[in-house]
Write a protein that holds these residues in place. Structure first.
Motif, PDB file in Angstrom:
ATOM      1  N   ALA A 261       1.017  -1.097  -0.101  1.00 21.95           N
ATOM      2  CA  ALA A 261      -0.009   0.083   0.086  1.00 21.95           C
ATOM      3  C   ALA A 261       0.838   1.021   0.082  1.00 21.95           C
ATOM      4  N   ASP A 262       0.386   2.110  -0.526  1.00 24.22           N
ATOM      5  CA  ASP A 262       1.143   3.427  -0.862  1.00 24.22           C
ATOM      6  C   ASP A 262       0.640   4.568   0.509  1.00 24.22           C
ATOM      7  N   ALA A 263      -0.461   4.304   1.050  1.00 30.83           N
ATOM      8  CA  ALA A 263      -0.913   4.878   2.183  1.00 30.83           C
ATOM      9  C   ALA A 263      -1.742   3.919   2.867  1.00 30.83           C
ATOM     10  N   VAL A 264      -1.832   4.318   4.178  1.00 33.82           N
ATOM     11  CA  VAL A 264      -2.825   3.835   5.068  1.00 33.82           C
ATOM     12  C   VAL A 264      -3.335   4.695   5.865  1.00 33.82           C
ATOM     13  N   VAL A 265      -4.720   4.768   6.132  1.00 37.57           N
ATOM     14  CA  VAL A 265      -5.565   5.828   7.027  1.00 37.57           C
ATOM     15  C   VAL A 265      -6.358   5.149   7.600  1.00 37.57           C
ATOM     16  N   GLY A 266      -7.031   5.927   8.653  1.00 34.94           N
ATOM     17  CA  GLY A 266      -8.110   5.144   9.446  1.00 34.94           C
ATOM     18  C   GLY A 266      -8.193   6.122  10.705  1.00 34.94           C
ATOM     19  N   ASN A 267      -8.917   5.504  11.826  1.00 32.64           N
ATOM     20  CA  ASN A 267      -9.197   6.087  12.764  1.00 32.64           C
ATOM     21  C   ASN A 267      -8.630   5.564  14.238  1.00 32.64           C
ATOM     22  N   ALA A 282      -8.545  10.975  16.772  1.00 32.08           N
ATOM     23  CA  ALA A 282      -7.827  11.041  15.910  1.00 32.08           C
ATOM     24  C   ALA A 282      -7.540  10.241  14.688  1.00 32.08           C
ATOM     25  N   GLY A 283      -7.851  10.817  13.388  1.00 33.27           N
ATOM     26  CA  GLY A 283      -7.530  10.167  12.400  1.00 33.27           C
ATOM     27  C   GLY A 283      -6.144   9.968  12.132  1.00 33.27           C
ATOM     28  N   PHE A 284      -5.492   8.975  11.349  1.00 32.03           N
ATOM     29  CA  PHE A 284      -4.188   8.820  11.186  1.00 32.03           C
ATOM     30  C   PHE A 284      -3.953   8.574   9.551  1.00 32.03           C
ATOM     31  N   LEU A 285      -2.685   9.034   9.280  1.00 33.75           N
ATOM     32  CA  LEU A 285      -2.315   8.806   7.753  1.00 33.75           C
ATOM     33  C   LEU A 285      -0.835   8.402   7.850  1.00 33.75           C
ATOM     34  N   ALA A 286      -0.495   7.145   7.153  1.00 31.99           N
ATOM     35  CA  ALA A 286       0.971   6.912   7.086  1.00 31.99           C
ATOM     36  C   ALA A 286       1.287   6.609   5.623  1.00 31.99           C
ATOM     37  N   LEU A 339      -6.351  13.953  21.033  1.00 27.83           N
ATOM     38  CA  LEU A 339      -6.634  12.834  21.033  1.00 27.83           C
ATOM     39  C   LEU A 339      -5.725  11.637  20.571  1.00 27.83           C
ATOM     40  N   SER A 340      -4.603  12.291  19.620  1.00 24.83           N
ATOM     41  CA  SER A 340      -3.568  11.538  19.141  1.00 24.83           C
ATOM     42  C   SER A 340      -2.631  11.038  20.498  1.00 24.83           C
ATOM     43  N   VAL A 341      -2.609  11.928  21.439  1.00 25.69           N
ATOM     44  CA  VAL A 341      -1.864  11.814  22.646  1.00 25.69           C
ATOM     45  C   VAL A 341      -2.594  10.591  23.538  1.00 25.69           C
ATOM     46  N   LEU A 342      -3.602  10.572  23.627  1.00 24.34           N
ATOM     47  CA  LEU A 342      -4.564   9.677  24.265  1.00 24.34           C
ATOM     48  C   LEU A 342      -4.255   8.511  23.750  1.00 24.34           C
ATOM     49  N   ALA A 343      -4.426   8.236  22.472  1.00 26.40           N
ATOM     50  CA  ALA A 343      -4.054   7.017  21.553  1.00 26.40           C
ATOM     51  C   ALA A 343      -2.635   6.417  21.775  1.00 26.40           C
TER      52      ALA A 343
END
Length: 975
Positions: A261-267, A282-286, A339-343
């Motif tokens: 995969a070129d990118a992975v996204v999610g919640n 927090a959504g994420f994008l790698a 929220l990303s800090v919490l996760a």
């Protein structure tokens, strides 16, 4: 003796900083007789409201909490197995109490001043590392708003990168979450991108019009597919592939990065963040390292400070918002830091083994459930699954009967139809126990008439029946940070160590122009963590969320009253999203009238950088309007361009009061000019704190406005998110507000800009509480005091720093711009002032925006005269230090400002050879001596970090080496 009974504890007196005596003294300093006189000299009479705000009477804190408990109690807490990207989870109490409920974390600002934000930045590095390692990709950003918008960001990114210049179609698996497809469609349409929705197993990837694709893993119905061949074929045809993935499943499943995969996204919601009826999460994008220069949003990177020590800061932090402007493909103001800090902390606390155990338990329970349902004769369609079963039913009547019996038992499933067959989806989660599985089975048993409920037990071992290619074999979260803090005491100390590195409103005022860092009262924050607020799934039946319905109804009505508008949408979950949604409402209005050609957005040169970026994302052409030497909109230039583009004019984007901190007296004429040429007026609500109760967007002639609830209406910034940016509109734009494909929002079933129908619903109670406890009179007084505080600082500082722009009577609005450009002749930059303020215990005001080389100061109404005086003393002290350089008494390079900030390591262990004393360096005031805040690192070299981009936890080997070293001391900048 006569006594006068009256309320003794009025909230407005808690919210506003200055008391009556302080107000009187400040007015004398400004040179006016009364607060009324100051307001009359500041706010143009033509735009003043004719009537006071018609809002409910103000409540005390105790009365509000009692009332709100009753409202929240109308929400019904069912067991939710709906899935679709939202899952019940457990936020560890140690994280809830010490981060989510801790003002040291939630009142901090976006980490632009990195030296006093090292704790938050380390927490975000942890988050990025977690995302990268679980997804199997090389770089990740520091969060996005939610899964849907993260998916949309990759659509934009890959469209701009595609070498197939005529490719305008994007394949979307029909098994992508429905709300994500809705957001993708909203974002694609203005750019002329067509979504091709279909089955990934039969998709024609040789179609030359395709530039990319997105898949769901596991799929929306719970099925798990190996996408390796699909991705390989896509790459053979020059397509980029995004995979939307469930983070927890990736502890067991092969990560998409390993499939190519070129990118992975999610919640990252299921990593400890309550569902909260949809957010904030927090959504994420790698993505791959090759895309590190174009990845949207914020990236936290490792650099070095002046002593060569490791230090974190926002990498490439200005590229989207300030530099690229109308060339941007996304907005940097799209993060969910708290929220990303919490996760991330959830992963730190539990570590890889416990995360894997959570996933194992969930999958084991899902296997037990499948076995029991099959024994009842039900058809479970997913060959491979992680946590979700897809039950095919024989009839709609059976589906209805299951729904009724489940709701009688306090249970929610997902009910849908696939290929003409009614289905029930059941998604288990971290909080599911074996007795919950038994209760689910009992529902189906009763409906099917197949026996009594029975006691179930969790097997000691399970056999995973997935294809070998789907079973994860790579390691993850191997860094010591994820393997060191698993006892509560260790975790508590780690979080406290990080908190101590960050300056927040718990320490001192943060006088950021345009950012309105004001009190986030404890009474406003308390309901956020109530189960009745956090425990609802956003797609639960609306009759179970009557408390939320009342909150939405009241809050929308109150915001309509404040703005003068006819309708409000609460869906946009950031200010940037609000801008975008507002522009889409204008575009929808024009399109419905057959005016699709109206696509020109006039934007003043002084506008926020997000404005042109949002306009381009909405498919508009940006035309810049000049500013006058006084900083106002050049009305002649605006009228000329409105006439020039009359046939194509879509809108004007304007901030009011202006970005320069002035109530422009020509605003009504400006709005009328746009209307005369067929355009609409979008007002950026960043400066609403200077409008509430005195004027309104509708009064000045605006048609749509977004409101930063994380500014004017007291939702805390959380270190750079959460934010909420609802929009208000006039009546004829109301039909074009955002809708939602899963939950009918007032009859609008499409056009979502956020994944959840009401965006970040669980933090709306904060603004609800603020308005409830202030009332109309209190809100108006807050605006008046904000203007007072700003003009008091102006009166005290203008002999030391030129104030760049003022109104016709010499007054500023709620903020002002201090001109620091003249100091460049002595070699002093505005950045030097910002860093030196840290030594005085303050976060810098807004640096070099909207004018390079300046500071924009906004004190807000919440700061007391004593705190204002401390800030003023600091600014005057720094001016004297600059004067020493100007006079040649201090070296142009080896001085207090150039070496700022000064750390404890520098002051205590350095062989002191500087031409000023240690005391001058670290104790510039008596207050600093008594309540010293120590910056964690010396001045950071951002350019070094951009040249050597490191966005994850450092390697174990380097980590071990660091343990052997003593912390180096700041030898000063090298020239």
């Amino acid at each position: 003796m006569l006594l006068q009974p009256k309320p003794a504890d009025v909230f407005v007196d808690r919210h506003n900083g200055p008391d009556d005596a302080a107000v009187a003294e400040m007015l004398r300093t400004i040179g006016v007789e009364s607060l009324d006189q100051l307001i009359d000299e500041t706010v143009p009479a033509a735009i003043r409201l004719k009537q006071p705000l018609n809002l409910p009477a103000a409540l005390t804190e105790r009365a509000f909490l009692a009332k709100f408990k009753g409202i929240a109690g109308k929400n019904r807490l069912f067991k939710n197995y709906i899935g679709l990207g939202y899952h019940d989870t457990q936020l560890p109490p140690v994280i809830q109490r010490n981060i989510l409920e801790n003002p040291g974390w939630y009142t901090a600002y976006t980490p632009y001043q990195a030296e006093i934000a090292q704790g938050r930045l380390e927490a975000l590095i942890n988050y990025q590392t977690m995302v990268m390692e679980l997804t199997g990709l090389e770089i990740a950003n520091a969060s996005l708003l939610d899964e849907g918008t993260a998916a949309a960001e990759t659509l934009h990114m890959f469209h701009s990168l595609s070498k197939k210049k005529n490719a305008t179609r994007y394949f979307v698996s029909e098994q992508v979450l429905p709300q994500t497809i809705d957001v993708l469609r909203t974002r694609a349409t203005p750019l002329g991108i067509e979504l091709v929705i279909g089955d990934h197993r039969t998709a024609d990837l040789t179609d030359e019009s395709l530039f990319g694709a997105i898949l769901q893993y596991p799929a929306a119905d719970g099925a798990v597919y190996d996408y390796t061949d699909f991705i390989s074929k896509a790459h053979d045809n020059n397509l980029f592939v995004t995979v939307a993935a469930d983070l927890l499943s990736l502890t067991l499943l092969t990560p998409p990065g390993e499939m190519g995969a070129d990118a992975v996204v999610g919640n990252s919601q299921r990593f400890g963040v309550p569902m909260g009826y949809g957010g904030p999460h927090a959504g994420f994008l790698a993505t791959k390292d090759a895309f590190k220069r174009v990845i949207p949003g914020r990236i936290i990177g490792q650099s070095i400070d002046a002593a060569g020590n490791k230090a974190y800061r926002m990498a490439l932090q200005t590229r989207e918002q300030h530099i690229r402007r109308e060339k941007a493909t996304s907005n940097i103001c799209t993060a969910q830091v708290l929220l990303s800090v919490l996760a991330g902390m959830y992963a730190v606390y539990h570590g890889p083994q416990r995360l894997k155990q959570f996933a194992t338990n969930i999958h084991a329970l899902t296997q037990v459930l499948e076995t029991e349902l099959k024994a009842l004769g039900l058809d479970q369609r997913n060959q491979f699954y992680f946590d979700t079963l897809d039950i095919k039913l024989e009839s709609q009547e059976l589906q209805n009967a299951i729904k009724q019996e489940a709701e009688n038992a306090g249970i929610n499933f997902r009910y849908f139809e696939e290929h003409g067959s009614p289905r029930v989806g059941i998604s288990l989660h971290q909080n599911t126990e074996i007795q919950d599985v038994a209760a689910i089975v009992a529902v189906f048993s009763k409906v099917l008439g197949k026996g009594e409920s029975k006691t179930l037990s969790l097997p000691e071992e399970i056999s995973v029946n997935w294809a070998d290619s789907l079973i994860r074999k790579s390691s993850y979260l191997t860094h010591p940070i994820f393997n060191s803090h698993h006892s509560e005491h260790e975790m508590l100390r780690y979080m406290k160590q990080l908190e101590n590195k960050d300056l927040s409103l718990a320490h001192s005022m943060i006088a950021l122009g345009s950012c309105t860092m004001k009190l986030n009262a404890t009474a406003e924050m308390i309901p956020v963590t109530w189960p009745e607020i956090g425990g609802l799934h956003p797609f639960a039946p609306r009759e179970q969320a009557q408390g939320y319905a009342e909150i939405f109804k009241d809050l929308e009505a109150w915001l309509c009253e404040v703005t003068g508008f006819a309708a409000v949408s609460l869906q946009p979950n950031s200010g940037a999203q609000g801008e975008y949604a507002g522009l889409l409402a204008i575009k929808g209005y024009h399109d419905a009238r057959g005016d699709q050609h109206r696509n020109v957005a006039l934007i003043p040169a002084s506008a926020h950088g997000t404005n042109p970026a949002s306009a381009v994302m909405a498919g508009m052409q940006v035309v810049v309007v000049k500013s006058t030497e006084e900083g106002n909109i050049d009305v002649a230039d605006l009228k000329a361009k409105a006439a020039q583009y009359a046939d194509k004019l879509s809108c004007l984007m304007v901030t009011y009061p202006s970005t320069h901190g002035v109530y422009e007296e020509t605003i009504i004429d400006i709005c009328e000019t746009i209307h005369q040429h067929g355009g609409r007026v979008y007002m950026d609500g960043a400066n609403m704190n200077a409008q509430v109760g005195l004027t309104s967007p509708a009064t000045i002639g605006a048609d749509v406005c977004h409101l930063n609830l994380h500014k004017t209406f007291c939702i805390p910034h959380g270190g750079g998110g959460p934010g909420v940016g609802p929009i208000g509109v006039v009546a004829d734009l109301a039909p074009y507000l955002p809708g939602h494909v899963v939950v009918d929002a007032d009859g609008r079933t499409e056009g979502a800009v956020s994944s959840a129908p009401w965006g970040s619903a669980s933090i709306l109670p904060i603004s609800y509480a603020y308005i409830s406890m202030m009332g109309g009179e209190g809100l108006t007084q807050a605006t008046r005091i904000a203007i007072l505080n700003a003009n008091y600082i102006k009166a005290r500082l203008e002999e030391h720093y030129p104030v760049l722009y003022t109104g016709s009577n010499g007054r500023c609005a709620h903020e002002m711009i201090l001109d620091c450009r003249q100091f460049k002749k002595a070699g002093i930059e505005v950045e030097d002032i910002a860093k030196r303020l840290m030594d005085y215990g303050f976060h810098a005001p807004t640096v070099s925006f909207p004018v390079a080389g300046t500071l924009m100061v906004e004190p807000t109404e919440s700061e007391s005269k004593e705190e204002l005086d401390r800030f003023i003393e600091a600014m005057i002290g720094i001016r004297k230090e600059i004067a020493e350089v100007e006079a040649g008494r201090a070296d142009a390079k080896d001085n207090l400002l150039k070496h700022a900030p000064h750390t404890a390591a520098t002051a205590l262990t350095h062989e002191w050879t500087r031409p000023y004393t240690r005391e001058q360096a670290v104790y510039p005031t008596e207050y600093a001596r008594m309540f010293k805040f120590w910056p964690a690192v010396s001045r950071i070299d951002s350019a070094y970090g951009d040249r050597n981009l490191i966005c994850s936890c450092t390697s174990i080997e380097e980590y071990a080496d660091q343990e052997e070293k003593l912390v180096a001391t700041d030898k000063g900048p090298s020239y």
